[in-house]
Design an enzyme around this catalytic site. Structure first.
Site, mmCIF file in Angstrom:
data_model
loop_
_atom_site.group_PDB
_atom_site.id
_atom_site.type_symbol
_atom_site.label_atom_id
_atom_site.label_comp_id
_atom_site.label_asym_id
_atom_site.label_seq_id
_atom_site.Cartn_x
_atom_site.Cartn_y
_atom_site.Cartn_z
ATOM 1 N N ASP A 197 27.884 4.168 35.718
ATOM 2 C CA ASP A 197 28.756 5.185 35.139
ATOM 3 C C ASP A 197 29.338 6.047 36.247
ATOM 4 O O ASP A 197 28.622 6.429 37.182
ATOM 5 C CB ASP A 197 27.961 6.081 34.181
ATOM 6 C CG ASP A 197 27.508 5.336 32.936
ATOM 7 O OD1 ASP A 197 27.977 4.196 32.745
ATOM 8 O OD2 ASP A 197 26.702 5.878 32.180
ATOM 9 N N SER A 221 21.958 14.000 40.672
ATOM 10 C CA SER A 221 21.919 12.540 40.629
ATOM 11 C C SER A 221 21.913 12.086 39.179
ATOM 12 O O SER A 221 21.419 12.798 38.291
ATOM 13 C CB SER A 221 20.674 12.009 41.342
ATOM 14 O OG SER A 221 19.509 12.308 40.602
ATOM 15 N N LYS A 222 22.441 10.899 38.925
ATOM 16 C CA LYS A 222 22.469 10.355 37.574
ATOM 17 C C LYS A 222 21.063 10.049 37.070
ATOM 18 O O LYS A 222 20.834 10.024 35.863
ATOM 19 C CB LYS A 222 23.346 9.101 37.531
ATOM 20 C CG LYS A 222 24.833 9.396 37.692
ATOM 21 C CD LYS A 222 25.683 8.164 37.536
ATOM 22 C CE LYS A 222 25.606 7.270 38.737
ATOM 23 N NZ LYS A 222 26.565 6.136 38.646
ATOM 24 N N ARG A 223 20.146 9.847 37.973
ATOM 25 C CA ARG A 223 18.767 9.544 37.576
ATOM 26 C C ARG A 223 18.072 10.788 37.023
ATOM 27 O O ARG A 223 17.308 10.721 36.058
ATOM 28 C CB ARG A 223 17.981 8.990 38.771
ATOM 29 C CG ARG A 223 16.562 8.565 38.452
ATOM 30 C CD ARG A 223 15.934 7.865 39.632
ATOM 31 N NE ARG A 223 15.906 8.712 40.816
ATOM 32 C CZ ARG A 223 14.938 9.599 41.071
ATOM 33 N NH1 ARG A 223 13.944 9.757 40.216
ATOM 34 N NH2 ARG A 223 14.956 10.313 42.177
ATOM 35 N N LYS A 224 18.348 11.954 37.612
ATOM 36 C CA LYS A 224 17.665 13.186 37.209
ATOM 37 C C LYS A 224 18.492 14.050 36.267
ATOM 38 O O LYS A 224 17.936 14.818 35.486
ATOM 39 C CB LYS A 224 17.306 14.009 38.457
ATOM 40 C CG LYS A 224 16.319 13.342 39.388
ATOM 41 C CD LYS A 224 16.041 14.234 40.585
ATOM 42 C CE LYS A 224 15.041 13.597 41.541
ATOM 43 N NZ LYS A 224 14.795 14.454 42.728
#
Length: 507
Positions: A21, A257-260
């Protein structure tokens, strides 16, 4: 180390990788690129850096187009529209890079490396244990393939590495940071074993061939600048100007970040119902100061055109700002309230369709009702996605209206009496079936409010703040709803009476 001033048109690019994304940082960089380009009358280029095939995702490129267009950050050249320097996808330019790799090999500026990934991992682990700087130890430098084959950790698919000199220049001039120091790079890989160039080579070649004059990127790339400038020097090219933007950081001051952070995804803002103009305004404030009025006050709300007019690299705060969603929500609420009601209603449609409230192409009567409802909810929401529970009761059949649990629990012991009094008070008011407007119709908010106050507040002696809760629950099914009397007017007499009677009979 610095570059000569550029002559000719200003050309800037944004060059994301289609590995998932789109990141909000892509829009952040694109917005600053575009602001400077529009101010200087230059060109803005979109380039897709898709050489990381292991992480490549098929739908990512289209998502990128869609979200940048949504933000009105439109490019002059790119993979989808072409341009004089096509192709704008790195995977379609592989033949472009190979000659430059060979030139660097021929000039002694690069060399083949046959070290296996296992050998490199062991080397880094050993360096870390000895508390040495991590970096390639040049085991392969100066050796032929046959000579290297005799040593441990060999693979027959070599990469190509830069031969970074010990006296490499580590200082450069940045448009935002001024004179800047970077750490010494090691012998960076510039061509992978599969023949694809790494970012470091491809970005330099592409920026030169596409005549990019200014490279705008995040501060995490400062450490890469000396090796990029070295490649420009070795290849005999003029280097672009560099501007390293402050990073977008979360409330803990960590890089988002997209992870967090779910809101690190650019698509998240569209899904939640943020207006593109609000997000652009917010992103501008992450790096650039507010507008300073003549009286010295700060104005944080401004259009993109106003931002372009006053844009200045020297005004960018290198420290950046915290990505404060409360601030963005405040901005979004402001922009929602500033919309013309017809525009506001049209922006609600995708959310109402997704939630099953309205079809994709509503009828004219449905659109008319939506515009009337939009006027009631426009000041009551911060995000477009919040409109659904407020709007839905106006578009469901009376028999299908559901009473929410919190609204039902909030009903007092006198609710049945209040509803009975309301039904009796409203019955004499003339009105058509679901069409409250028209000549001679008395079913209007002012008349409804007058009769209900007389019947419930004066007649039953119920305090005004408690008088209309049961009516709100009956009409909307919700504890919180748009203004009650205006809602009744829009619903019309028939639906209003049906709903009041239904809850009365249930109690």
């Amino acid at each position: 180390m610095s570059s000569k001033p550029h002559t000719g048109p200003v050309r800037l690019r944004v060059a994301p990788s289609p590995t998932g994304d789109p990141h909000v940082g892509t829009a952040y960089m694109a917005m600053f690129d575009l602001a400077y380009v529009r101010q200087q009358g230059g060109q803005f280029v979109l380039r897709i850096e898709d050489t990381d095939r292991a992480r490549f995702r098929e739908d990512s490129e289209q998502q990128l187009y869609d979200t940048l267009h949504w933000l009105d950050l439109n490019w002059d050249e790119g993979p989808d529209i072409g341009g004089p320097y096509a192709s704008y996808r790195q995977s379609e330019r592989l033949d472009t890079y190979a000659p430059y790799v060979q030139q660097l090999l021929d000039d002694g500026k690069a060399y083949h490396c046959w070290c296996s990934s296992e050998r490199l991992a062991e080397m880094r682990e050993r360096q870390q244990k000895l508390k040495q700087p991590t970096g390639y130890d040049r085991l392969c430098y100066g050796k032929t393939e046959d000579e290297r084959k005799e040593l441990p950790g060999f693979t027959d698919k070599p990469v190509v590495r830069m031969l970074v000199p010990d006296d490499v220049e580590l200082t450069f001039v940045d448009l935002i940071l001024g004179r800047t120091n970077a750490p010494k790079p090691d012998d960076q890989v510039i061509q992978k074993a599969d023949g694809f160039p790494t970012y470091h080579l491809a970005v330099v070649v592409d920026d030169h061939l596409m005549k990019i004059t200014h490279v705008v990127r995040g501060q995490e790339w400062i450490s890469s600048t000396p090796k990029h400038l070295l490649l420009y020097k070795w290849l005999g090219w003029e280097a672009p100007a560099f501007a390293h933007m402050p990073l977008l950081r979360d409330e803990k001051k960590a890089k988002i970040s997209k992870r967090k952070n779910p809101w690190a995804r650019l698509t998240w803002f569209k899904e939640q119902g943020y207006l593109p103009e609000a997000l652009v305004n917010f992103l501008a404030l992450q790096g650039h100061p507010p507008v300073i009025e003549e009286d010295g006050t700060e104005r944080e709300i401004f259009t993109f055109d106003e931002f372009v007019e006053r844009f200045d690299w020297s005004k960018i705060n290198p420290a950046g700002a915290m990505f404060n969603l409360d601030k963005l929500n405040w901005l979004n609420g402001h922009y929602i309230r500033e919309l013309e009601v017809g525009d506001f209603a049209s922006r609600l449609l995708p959310f109402l369709h997704a939630d099953g409230v309205l079809p994709a192409h509503p009828s004219l009567p449905e659109l008319g009702r939506l515009q009337n409802v939009a006027e009631l909810v426009q000041t009551r929401i911060t995000l477009l996605s919040e409109a659904t529970p407020l709007v839905k009761p106006f578009f469901v059949a009376d028999d299908d209206l559901e009473i929410s649990e919190d609204a039902r629990k909030d009903l007092k012991d006198n609710a049945k009496d209040v509803l009975a009094a309301a039904i009796e008070a409203l019955e004499p008011i003339s009105g058509s079936l679901g069409t409250p407007l028209g000549e001679g119709i008395e079913w209007i908010a002012e008349r409804i409010e007058k009769e209900l106050r007389a019947a419930i507040v004066d007649g039953l002696g119920v305090k005004p703040r408690l008088a209309f809760g049961p009516l709100r629950t009956a009409v909307s099914g919700q504890k919180i709803s748009p203004p009650l009397f205006e809602s009744m007017e829009i619903l019309g007499k028939h639906s209003t009476m049906q709903r009041l009677q239904a809850l009365h009979d249930e109690l």
